[in-house]
Write an enzyme that holds these catalytic residues in place. Structure first.
Site, PDB file in Angstrom:
ATOM      1  N   LYS A   1      -1.045  -9.292   3.144  1.00  8.45           N
ATOM      2  CA  LYS A   1      -0.172  -8.769   4.554  1.00  8.45           C
ATOM      3  C   LYS A   1      -1.140  -7.923   4.867  1.00  8.45           C
ATOM      4  O   LYS A   1      -1.111  -6.498   4.653  1.00  8.45           O
ATOM      5  CB  LYS A   1       1.137  -8.171   3.768  1.00  8.45           C
TER       6      LYS A   1
ATOM      7  N   ASP B   1      -0.803  -6.107   0.020  1.00 10.61           N
ATOM      8  CA  ASP B   1      -1.065  -5.580   1.106  1.00 10.61           C
ATOM      9  C   ASP B   1      -2.565  -5.408   1.315  1.00 10.61           C
ATOM     10  O   ASP B   1      -3.388  -5.201   0.320  1.00 10.61           O
ATOM     11  CB  ASP B   1      -0.592  -4.106   1.424  1.00 10.61           C
TER      12      ASP B   1
ATOM     13  N   GLU C   1      -1.463  -5.368   8.649  1.00  8.55           N
ATOM     14  CA  GLU C   1      -0.456  -5.031   9.723  1.00  8.55           C
ATOM     15  C   GLU C   1      -0.748  -5.171  11.006  1.00  8.55           C
ATOM     16  O   GLU C   1      -1.882  -4.917  11.394  1.00  8.55           O
ATOM     17  CB  GLU C   1      -0.327  -3.318   9.582  1.00  8.55           C
TER      18      GLU C   1
ATOM     19  N   GLU D   1       9.712  -3.969  10.206  1.00 10.94           N
ATOM     20  CA  GLU D   1       9.891  -2.722   9.693  1.00 10.94           C
ATOM     21  C   GLU D   1      10.561  -1.640  10.829  1.00 10.94           C
ATOM     22  O   GLU D   1      10.040  -1.393  11.670  1.00 10.94           O
ATOM     23  CB  GLU D   1       8.573  -1.951   8.850  1.00 10.94           C
TER      24      GLU D   1
ATOM     25  N   ASP E   1       0.867  -1.132   0.146  1.00  7.86           N
ATOM     26  CA  ASP E   1       0.029   0.120   0.103  1.00  7.86           C
ATOM     27  C   ASP E   1       0.895   1.083  -0.050  1.00  7.86           C
ATOM     28  O   ASP E   1       0.241   2.428  -0.034  1.00  7.86           O
ATOM     29  CB  ASP E   1      -1.134   0.122   1.209  1.00  7.86           C
ATOM     30  N   SER E   2       2.324   1.029   0.127  1.00 10.04           N
ATOM     31  CA  SER E   2       3.184   2.258  -0.266  1.00 10.04           C
ATOM     32  C   SER E   2       2.772   2.674  -1.697  1.00 10.04           C
ATOM     33  O   SER E   2       3.398   3.920  -2.075  1.00 10.04           O
ATOM     34  CB  SER E   2       4.568   1.844  -0.311  1.00 10.04           C
TER      35      SER E   2
HETATM   36  O1  KIV Z   1       3.675  -1.054   1.606  1.00  9.01           O
HETATM   37  C1  KIV Z   1       4.656  -1.519   1.424  1.00  9.01           C
HETATM   38  O2  KIV Z   1       5.313  -1.352   0.634  1.00  9.01           O
HETATM   39  C2  KIV Z   1       5.369  -2.330   2.519  1.00  9.01           C
HETATM   40  C3  KIV Z   1       6.654  -2.336   2.619  1.00  9.01           C
HETATM   41  C4  KIV Z   1       7.397  -1.166   3.227  1.00  9.01           C
HETATM   42  C5  KIV Z   1       6.881  -3.443   3.287  1.00  9.01           C
HETATM   43  O3  KIV Z   1       4.298  -2.764   3.453  1.00  9.01           O
END
Ligand code: KIV
Length: 262
Positions: free
Chosen positions: A109, A80, A111, A178, A41-42
C-alpha cells in the site's frame, strides 16, 4: 484470502481489516476472523513511539512484515510502503515492494492518487497487488500541516473521485479512504468497481480498517474516529502491578512455579 476474494466482496459482504505488527497479535487478529491484516507504517507511531510515520524505514517494515507472516495468517497480508520508498520512481518502487513481498507481504500500500499512477500500474503489471490510500495521507503530514480531514470542499471531493478512478485504472484491487466526510467517501465508493476501505470516513465504504492499538486501548491519544473495544492498557498495568507486588512480598514464585533437587 486473496486479492480476488477481497474484490469479490464488494456489494456482497463488508470487509473487516485491521493492522498488526508482530507475530502474537497477527495470530490473534487472524483467529478473530479479519479479512485483511495491514502491517501499517502506523507502526512508527503506535509501536516505535514516533510522532508521525515519516521515520519508518523499509528495514523496520521488513522486520515486522516477516514477523506477521510467520503467523501464517489466512487473512490477506498487506504491507505499507514507507515514506520515499516508492515516490522516487518505478524502479525504486519495484525493488522495495519486491523486498516486502519476499518478507511475506501479499500486497503493498503506497499513499496517493493520480500522481502515483505509473508506480501502481508497474507494480501491478509485474505481479505485486496494490491497495491504494487516498484522503488523509499521513506521509504528507508536513505539507498538510497536521492530521486533518480531507475532502471538505467540492474541489477536494472531485479530486478524491478522480484519484480513486486513477488507482482503479492503474490496477489497484482496493482503496483505503482516510478521514474524509462520510458523504464524500460514499460518492468515491460509488464511483469505482473496486472495494473501498474506510478509516474515519463513515459507514458507506465497502469495508473498515482500524489501527489495532486504538481498538485495544493501547494508544495514548487515539483519533476520535477509532472505537476502543477494550481497555488493555488497564489490564496490562493491573497484571504487571500484581506481579511487582508479589515479587516484593515473596508470594511469587510459589512452589508450583519452580523445581528443586529431591
Ligand atoms: O499505517 C496504517 O496503519 C494505515 C491505516 C491507518 C490505514 O495506513
Amino acid at each position: 484470502m486473496t486479492v480476488q476474494t477481497i474484490m469479490g466482496m464488494k456489494g456482497r459482504q463488508r470487509i473487516a481489516m485491521i493492522t498488526a505488527y508482530d507475530y502474537p497479535t497477527a495470530r490473534l487478529v487472524d483467529q478473530a476472523g479479519v479479512d485483511g491484516i495491514l502491517v501499517g507504517d502506523s507502526l512508527g507511531m503506535v509501536v516505535l513511539g514516533f510522532e508521525n510515520t515519516l521515520r519508518v524505514t523499509l528495514r523496520d517494515m521488513l522486520i515486522h512484515v516477516a514477523a506477521v507472516a510467520r503467523a501464517k495468517p489466512k487473512a490477506l497480508l498487506i504491507a505499507d510502503m514507507p515514506f520515499m520508498t516508492y515516490e522516487t520512481g518505478v524502479r525504486d518502487a519495484l525493488r522495495n515492494a519486491s523486498r516486502l513481498v519476499r518478507a511475506g507481504a501479499e500486497a503493498v500500500k503506497p499513499e496517493g492518487g493520480q500522481e502515483i499512477f505509473d508506480i501502481v500500474n508497474n507494480l501491478v503489471k509485474f505481479g505485486i497487488p496494490v491497495m491504494g490510500h487516498i484522503g488523509l495521507n499521513p506521509q504528507r503530514v508536513l505539507s498538510l500541516g497536521g492530521f486533518k480531514m480531507v475532502g471538505k470542499t467540492e474541489e477536494q471531493a472531485k479530486k478524491l473521485i478522480e484519484d480513486a478512478k486513477a488507482l482503479q485504472e492503474a490496477g489497484a484491487f482496493a482503496i483505503v479512504i482516510e478521514m474524509v466526510p462520510a458523504s464524500v467517501a460514499k460518492a468515491v465508493t460509488e464511483s469505482v468497481k473496486i472495494p473501498t476501505i474506510c478509516i474515519g470516513a463513515g459507514p458507506h465504504c465497502d469495508g473498515q480498517i482500524l489501527v489495532l492499538h486504538d481498538v485495544l486501548g493501547l494508544t495514548e491519544r487515539p483519533p476520535s474516529f477509532a472505537k476502543r473495544y477494550v481497555d488493555l492498557a488497564s489490564v496490562i498495568r493491573d497484571a504487571v502491578a500484581k506481579y511487582v507486588n508479589e515479587v516484593r512480598s515473596g508470594e511469587f514464585p510459589s512452589p508450583e512455579y519452580f523445581k528443586d533437587i529431591k
